[in-house]
Write an enzyme that holds these catalytic residues in place. Structure first.
Site, PDB file in Angstrom:
ATOM      1  N   TYR A 200       5.177   5.588  -3.755  1.00 25.27           N
ATOM      2  CA  TYR A 200       3.715   5.661  -3.728  1.00 25.27           C
ATOM      3  C   TYR A 200       3.187   6.894  -4.447  1.00 25.27           C
ATOM      4  O   TYR A 200       2.015   6.933  -4.830  1.00 25.27           O
ATOM      5  CB  TYR A 200       3.189   5.693  -2.283  1.00 25.27           C
TER       6      TYR A 200
ATOM      7  N   HIS B  17      13.627   1.278   0.730  1.00 20.40           N
ATOM      8  CA  HIS B  17      12.413   0.535   0.390  1.00 20.40           C
ATOM      9  C   HIS B  17      12.654  -0.966   0.250  1.00 20.40           C
ATOM     10  O   HIS B  17      11.849  -1.785   0.677  1.00 20.40           O
ATOM     11  CB  HIS B  17      11.811   1.072  -0.909  1.00 20.40           C
TER      12      HIS B  17
END
Length: 252
Positions: free
Chosen positions: A35, A91
């Site tokens: 992010y 992730h």
């Protein structure tokens, strides 16, 4: 059980959004190295004046970091700069994921991470993964919403003592308007004096699914967290369960 997702938030906007959420009572925040906003998340936590131990901060290693996980973990901790991470996830599956997880296990033993998990692991992936690691993941974070319910995945995870958390609880960006217009959700919402948004989140919680809706709007943040003063009856839960279309919005 309910936190704020920070995907797509950056800079001062990210800091201010998190500070707004903290004032409303949020203490669980979800970020990731991918992010690119770990520094802002950490800055907001430090600026808030709320004791660090009241927060539950989750971040994630991206597959391109699995091959140098130790370095990636240290970099993530440095960017956050909040002492430790409450939860670190892989992730999504990728090459060297088991090796990266074992490095995370060592970081947990050193007190740098409090708990470990994965994201976008389903039954097949988790079945293969579990025998290869020493510490069972506490969570998998997957796409879950009324049109993509993953009922068997939920059962499998709960049976194995693994929390399942739904990202995109309203569907992907661009899909939410249609979901909020669903007549079943609207009617159930009207019966409780709530919004379809709140009904969806309540449905998740009653199924034992943690949620991390993202919003930069303080009004929406307040709406999202105001779901602990009502309960859906079994018939309403069944009506939402019947909305499942196996309609997945993201690729993993």
């Amino acid at each position: 059980m309910l936190g704020l997702g920070t995907y797509s938030l950056h800079g001062d906007e990210c800091i201010n959004v998190i500070l707004s959420a903290i004032k409303l009572g949020y203490r669980k925040f979800d970020t990731a190295t991918f992010y690119g906003n770990e520094e802002e998340v950490g800055e907001a936590i430090l600026r808030s004046g709320v004791p660090r131990e009241e927060f539950f901060i989750c971040t994630k290693l991206y597959p391109n970091e699995f091959g140098h996980a130790e370095e990636a973990i240290e970099a993530s901790l440095a960017r956050l700069d909040i002492g430790y991470v409450d939860l670190m996830l892989l992730h999504h599956p990728g090459r060297n994921d088991v090796e990266a997880y074992k490095v995370m296990e060592r970081a947990m033993a050193a007190g740098k991470i409090r708990s470990l998990g994965v994201s976008n692991y389903y039954i097949e992936e988790m079945t293969e993964f579990l025998p290869k690691v020493s510490i069972k993941p506490v969570m998998t974070q997957n796409e879950i919403h009324p049109y993509y319910q993953e009922k068997e995945v939920r059962k499998y995870m709960h049976r194995n003592g693994i929390v399942i958390e739904g990202w995109y609880p309203f569907g992907d960006r661009g899909y939410t308007k249609a979901m909020f217009s669903n007549e079943t959700l609207k009617k159930i919402a009207e019966a409780h004096g709530k919004s379809p948004t709140q009904v969806i989140l309540r449905w998740d919680l009653q199924h034992g699914v943690a949620v991390i809706p993202g919003s930069s709007n303080p009004g929406h943040q307040k709406e999202n967290i105001s779901v602990f003063d009502f309960e859906l009856i079994p018939e309403e839960m069944a009506r939402i369960d019947a909305l499942d279309r196996n309609e997945k919005n993201d690729w993993y």
